[in-house]
Design an enzyme around this catalytic site. Structure first.
Site, mmCIF file in Angstrom:
data_model
loop_
_atom_site.group_PDB
_atom_site.id
_atom_site.type_symbol
_atom_site.label_atom_id
_atom_site.label_comp_id
_atom_site.label_asym_id
_atom_site.label_seq_id
_atom_site.Cartn_x
_atom_site.Cartn_y
_atom_site.Cartn_z
ATOM 1 N N ALA A 92 0.833 -1.205 0.000
ATOM 2 C CA ALA A 92 0.000 0.000 0.000
ATOM 3 C C ALA A 92 0.868 1.256 0.000
ATOM 4 O O ALA A 92 1.825 1.352 0.750
ATOM 5 C CB ALA A 92 -0.918 0.007 1.212
ATOM 6 N N ASP A 93 0.495 2.202 -0.866
ATOM 7 C CA ASP A 93 1.114 3.516 -0.815
ATOM 8 C C ASP A 93 0.151 4.456 -0.091
ATOM 9 O O ASP A 93 -0.880 4.019 0.426
ATOM 10 C CB ASP A 93 1.463 4.022 -2.215
ATOM 11 C CG ASP A 93 0.260 4.145 -3.145
ATOM 12 O OD1 ASP A 93 -0.884 4.231 -2.646
ATOM 13 O OD2 ASP A 93 0.458 4.167 -4.370
ATOM 14 N N SER A 94 0.452 5.742 -0.037
ATOM 15 C CA SER A 94 -0.389 6.673 0.723
ATOM 16 C C SER A 94 -1.797 6.778 0.144
ATOM 17 O O SER A 94 -2.772 6.894 0.891
ATOM 18 C CB SER A 94 0.262 8.051 0.798
ATOM 19 O OG SER A 94 0.498 8.568 -0.495
#
Length: 140
Positions: A92-94
């Site tokens: 997951a990224d932001s």
């Protein structure tokens, strides 16, 4: 000095201006923690207005959060996602984290403040936060 073993531990001063406990401490994950009171009197002579010690979020909450995370990240059905799973480790990224939080808000009927949303790094932290918000919502 006090010590406790729990999966989630939160200490809050009832009034921010009081000298009982100067800060909010929240720890998640299975670990042993110790805390001490830094004030004029010793810890045992003070009355805490708020001391919350809780075990992990309900297993069904963790499971629901895990399913939402899997769905939002389009993970394979055989992917293992549990309370200790870190969003970053799952890829997951932001932006993914924002979408996960939005999915949690919709599923649980809660509203997560941006500051709280940015501090969530694991499934367990998300589940603990959800139960805390639901508890606050119910007592309001």
């Amino acid at each position: 000095m006090a010590s406790i073993t729990a999966s989630s531990f939160c200490v809050r001063s009832a009034a921010p201006q009081s000298r009982q406990i100067a800060a909010v401490s929240k720890l998640s994950g299975s670990k042993r923690v110790s805390f001490s009171y830094q004030g004029r009197n010793n810890f045992s002579s003070r009355r805490l207005r708020s001391l919350q010690i809780s075990c992990a979020a309900k297993p069904e909450t963790v499971e629901k959060v895990s399913r939402i995370v899997k769905k939002q990240l389009a993970l394979a059905d055989d992917s293992i996602v549990n309370g200790e799973s870190k969003f970053s480790t799952l890829g997951a990224d932001s932006l993914d984290t924002v979408e996960i939080v939005m999915g949690l808000e919709e599923e649980f009927g809660i509203s997560v403040e941006e500051e709280s949303a940015q501090s969530i790094t694991t499934v367990q932290e998300a589940a603990d936060m959800i139960e805390d918000l639901i508890l606050k919502k119910g007592s309001a």
